[in-house]
Write a protein that holds these residues in place. Structure first.
Motif, short mmCIF file in Angstrom:
data_model
loop_
_atom_site.label_atom_id
_atom_site.label_comp_id
_atom_site.label_asym_id
_atom_site.label_seq_id
_atom_site.Cartn_x
_atom_site.Cartn_y
_atom_site.Cartn_z
N TYR A 240 0.80 -1.22 0.00
CA TYR A 240 0.00 0.00 0.00
C TYR A 240 0.84 1.27 0.00
O TYR A 240 0.32 2.37 -0.24
CB TYR A 240 -0.96 0.02 1.19
CG TYR A 240 -0.32 0.36 2.53
CD1 TYR A 240 -0.30 1.66 3.01
CD2 TYR A 240 0.25 -0.64 3.32
CE1 TYR A 240 0.27 1.97 4.24
CE2 TYR A 240 0.83 -0.34 4.53
CZ TYR A 240 0.84 0.96 4.99
OH TYR A 240 1.42 1.26 6.20
N LYS B 227 -4.77 4.76 -1.91
CA LYS B 227 -5.66 5.61 -1.11
C LYS B 227 -6.45 4.83 -0.07
O LYS B 227 -6.53 5.21 1.09
CB LYS B 227 -6.61 6.37 -2.03
CG LYS B 227 -5.94 7.44 -2.87
CD LYS B 227 -6.96 8.17 -3.72
CE LYS B 227 -6.31 9.26 -4.55
NZ LYS B 227 -7.29 9.97 -5.41
N ASP B 228 -7.08 3.75 -0.50
CA ASP B 228 -7.91 2.95 0.41
C ASP B 228 -7.65 1.48 0.12
O ASP B 228 -8.34 0.88 -0.70
CB ASP B 228 -9.39 3.29 0.22
CG ASP B 228 -10.28 2.63 1.26
OD1 ASP B 228 -9.82 1.65 1.90
OD2 ASP B 228 -11.42 3.08 1.44
#
Length: 241
Positions: free
Chosen positions: A151, A220-221
């Motif tokens: 991530y 982002k998510d």
């Protein structure tokens, strides 16, 4: 810097050629039957949306890949040759000054490293052809999944590399969103450049006081993105429906 100037000149030539050819392309599309012209337009819109939905990647390492995929030798982007990924779940992590974690942890960090005479040493990630001062790749366990997913990818790079990257990103992704960040009264304002798509971002923060910069690729998510990937996989499965 001369090579950069040559690169910009070549880019300008390429843009000029594209602009010169655009009227011919539009004219050719107008000559197509309405159904074919509509299909071409829909295809272009679909390609643009897929690009917006696709996470950014660092030298072929896209955000969102699994830890197993990252560990593949072909994905090493560091010097010297023979560097391998070392993560906080590995026994040798402690010798590199990393924390030791279990495979049940929520997040883990990884770095590229290589063997030396008396053990292990952190390698230097290669960013835009230059060795970075620091690097780290962070993985998170997504809700409902047992594996880790990438991530965040972070680097500390020199200011010359940062300037070159800013130009390269602007050519590739368009004008960035700019901002200023005040770190302290002595450091003053730090220029920040941000490129974004629907699911990820690239942030370049210049650090004038130390003549370097931070470069961060960020999903982002992670949880929402991974769930969408699972849904797409399920929808494309032969058993779907």
């Amino acid at each position: 810097m001369q090579l950069t100037s040559i690169g910009r000149a070549l880019t300008a030539c390429a843009v000029a050629m594209c602009c010169a050819l655009m009227p011919f392309a539009a004219s050719a599309q107008n000559m197509l039957p309405p159904q074919q012209a509509a299909a071409l337009r829909m295809s272009a819109i679909g390609a643009k949306k897929r690009a917006a939905d696709k996470p950014f990647a660092f030298r072929g390492i896209p955000l969102g890949i699994t830890l197993d995929e990252f560990r593949a030798v072909s994905r090493v982007r560091a010097t010297p040759l023979g560097s391998v990924p070392v993560c906080e779940t590995d026994n040798v992590a402690g010798s590199l000054g990393m924390r030791l974690k279990t495979s049940q942890s929520l997040t883990i960090a990884c770095q590229w490293a290589h063997r030396v005479a008396d053990g292990w040493e952190v390698s230097r990630a290669v960013v835009d052809g230059a060795p970075a001062d620091e690097h780290v790749l962070r993985f998170v366990r997504v809700d409902g999944q047992s594996g880790f997913r990438l991530y965040e990818i972070s680097f500390v790079i020199d200011e010359i590399t940062a300037d070159d990257l800013r130009d390269a990103f602007e050519d590739r992704y368009g004008a960035p969103r700019t901002a200023t960040q005040v770190s302290s009264p002595t450091a003053g304002q730090l220029p920040v450049y941000i490129w974004e798509n629907d699911v990820s971002s690239i942030t370049l923060c210049l650090l004038p006081a130390t003549h370097n910069a931070t470069l961060i690729y960020l999903l982002k998510d992670p949880d929402a993105y991974m769930k969408s990937v699972v849904r797409q996989w399920q929808a494309s499965s032969p058993d779907a429906g």
